[in-house]
Enzyme design. Structure first.
Site, PDB file in Angstrom:
ATOM      1  N   ARG A 192       0.855  -1.183   0.000  1.00 31.28           N
ATOM      2  CA  ARG A 192       0.000   0.000   0.000  1.00 31.28           C
ATOM      3  C   ARG A 192       0.892   1.235   0.000  1.00 31.28           C
ATOM      4  O   ARG A 192       1.954   1.258   0.633  1.00 31.28           O
ATOM      5  CB  ARG A 192      -0.918   0.034   1.231  1.00 31.28           C
ATOM      6  CG  ARG A 192      -2.018  -1.031   1.244  1.00 31.28           C
ATOM      7  CD  ARG A 192      -3.057  -0.778   0.167  1.00 31.28           C
ATOM      8  NE  ARG A 192      -4.165  -1.724   0.214  1.00 31.28           N
ATOM      9  CZ  ARG A 192      -4.216  -2.863  -0.436  1.00 31.28           C
ATOM     10  NH1 ARG A 192      -3.181  -3.229  -1.199  1.00 31.28           N
ATOM     11  NH2 ARG A 192      -5.258  -3.666  -0.341  1.00 31.28           N
TER      12      ARG A 192
ATOM     13  N   GLU B 118      -3.914   7.292  -4.594  1.00 32.63           N
ATOM     14  CA  GLU B 118      -4.220   6.609  -5.847  1.00 32.63           C
ATOM     15  C   GLU B 118      -5.570   7.095  -6.349  1.00 32.63           C
ATOM     16  O   GLU B 118      -6.500   7.217  -5.549  1.00 32.63           O
ATOM     17  CB  GLU B 118      -4.270   5.089  -5.641  1.00 32.63           C
ATOM     18  CG  GLU B 118      -2.927   4.472  -5.343  1.00 32.63           C
ATOM     19  CD  GLU B 118      -3.004   2.950  -5.198  1.00 32.63           C
ATOM     20  OE1 GLU B 118      -4.017   2.347  -5.607  1.00 32.63           O
ATOM     21  OE2 GLU B 118      -2.047   2.369  -4.667  1.00 32.63           O
TER      22      GLU B 118
ATOM     23  N   HIS C 190      -1.541  -0.096  -9.848  1.00 37.36           N
ATOM     24  CA  HIS C 190      -2.070  -1.072  -8.875  1.00 37.36           C
ATOM     25  C   HIS C 190      -2.639  -2.298  -9.593  1.00 37.36           C
ATOM     26  O   HIS C 190      -3.777  -2.713  -9.344  1.00 37.36           O
ATOM     27  CB  HIS C 190      -3.139  -0.419  -7.991  1.00 37.36           C
ATOM     28  CG  HIS C 190      -3.275  -1.095  -6.651  1.00 37.36           C
ATOM     29  ND1 HIS C 190      -3.633  -0.420  -5.511  1.00 37.36           N
ATOM     30  CD2 HIS C 190      -3.120  -2.392  -6.267  1.00 37.36           C
ATOM     31  CE1 HIS C 190      -3.679  -1.252  -4.497  1.00 37.36           C
ATOM     32  NE2 HIS C 190      -3.368  -2.463  -4.930  1.00 37.36           N
TER      33      HIS C 190
END
Length: 366
Positions: A279, A308, A327
């Site tokens: 993360r 993000e 991602h």
């Protein structure tokens, strides 16, 4: 008589067209479970999910398999006895009352991502070490390049003898370790709690056959702890490639910042490469950018950022020693099939009265 449903009822809520073969496999194997599939929106909007699923469905279910669509409250699902998550983590639902105010078991799909993420980690590490960005630009401009050693793509260092530090030795870290060892790397493992015995080093979660490190035999050394002193002791170990694969918790938020990057790279004397597939918030992103720009770090591969999506004006996009992807390291054609395999395994274990795999321990956050 009684207030419960006549039989087990499973609701599957996923943002996709129904994977008919996989759902039918569950129905065939567990005929006593009434299974309903709902294609829901890919959204974090709880109201949207609530509008898509009638309250009477929530009321009757005993089993739930979902990404993020949850009943609005514990009272709305009085018979619910198991929540299976389509994701590897549970932090996205950690503020929901079903997480904070009940003891309903929650399991994750941890273990299904190891193969594809390990390939992403190795791929991006090799892009960096083999100077592939330069080679790609030569190809685009139809140029062969120079036949002299001054070109950066002539200074390739292979992986043999390099040290891979795996910060978070879960299913993903174990598969990266397996591949790294096959390439000749020495592997160091880091976990939140100590693993002093062979039994504690075992992986007790879901394992894709033929992958990972089931018995924990690959690392040449193990380190542990959530305090800075323990982390720093690990980072001092001449690590060449640092894989960040710890879950995001209050303890791991900004776990790595300016001081950690300096320790890792010996104040820039031994610049390391950082790969983050966990993360974005685990890393202090401003500190990371500074370390990448001043040479403290040799480079970074980032599949996750903070925030993000990564803003268009972020410096990370244009740094030559950085690889950014949106991602996607965990996606793959086998993802859904493997996630259903985890659910199937737990339903089997549940029927036999055995403990479930991949159970979230709420007190630690994953």
């Amino acid at each position: 008589m009684g207030g419960g449903p006549a039989k087990e009822r499973m609701l599957i809520t996923l943002p996709m067209k129904e994977p008919t073969e996989l759902v039918e496999r569950l129905r065939s194997k567990f005929p006593h479970i009434d299974i309903t599939f709902k294609n829901v929106s890919y959204t974090k909007d709880k109201a949207q999910h609530e509008s898509e699923i009638p309250s009477d469905i929530w009321h009757d279910i005993t089993l739930l398999f979902t990404l993020s669509a949850l009943p609005p409250s514990p009272a709305s699902c009085p018979h619910l006895s198991l929540i299976s998550l389509y994701s590897a983590g549970s932090n996205h639902i950690s503020s929901h009352p079903l997480y904070t105010s009940t003891s309903i078991p929650i399991t994750t799909s941890s273990g299904i991502h190891g193969p594809q993420i390990a390939e992403w980690v190795i791929m991006t590490s090799l892009i960096h070490s083999h100077k592939y960005k330069t080679l790609y630009e030569l190809q685009k401009s139809h140029r062969w390049g120079k036949k002299d050693t001054s070109s950066d793509y002539h200074s390739v260092r292979d992986m043999v003898g390099l040290r891979l530090g795996v910060l978070g030795y879960g299913s993903i870290g174990r598969q990266v370790a397996r591949v790294g060892q096959a390439m000749g790397m020495d592997v160091l493992a880091y976990t939140a709690s100590p693993k002093p015995t062979p039994e504690k080093k075992k992986d007790l979660g879901f394992i894709v056959p033929g992958t990972g490190d089931p018995d924990g035999s690959i690392p040449s050394a193990w380190y542990s702890g959530l305090d800075k002193a323990s982390l720093h002791d690990f980072l001092k170990r001449d690590i060449d490639v640092l894989l960040i694969s710890v879950p995001l918790t209050e303890q791991t938020k900004h776990f790595l910042s300016t001081e950690e990057f300096k320790i890792l790279s010996q104040d820039g004397k031994r610049p390391a490469f950082v790969s983050n597939i966990a993360r974005g918030q685990i890393v202090d992103q401003a500190a990371l950018i500074a370390a990448l720009k001043d040479g403290t770090l040799s480079g970074a591969a980032l599949d996750v950022t903070d925030p993000e999506p990564l803003p268009e004006d972020s410096e990370l996009w244009d740094l030559e020693n950085v690889i950014v992807t949106p991602h996607i390291s965990g996606v793959g054609q086998a993802y859904t099939d493997r996630a259903f395999q985890v659910v199937e395994t737990n339903l089997e274990r549940r029927e036999r009265g055995e403990g479930l795999i991949n159970v979230v321990r709420r007190e630690r956050g994953y």
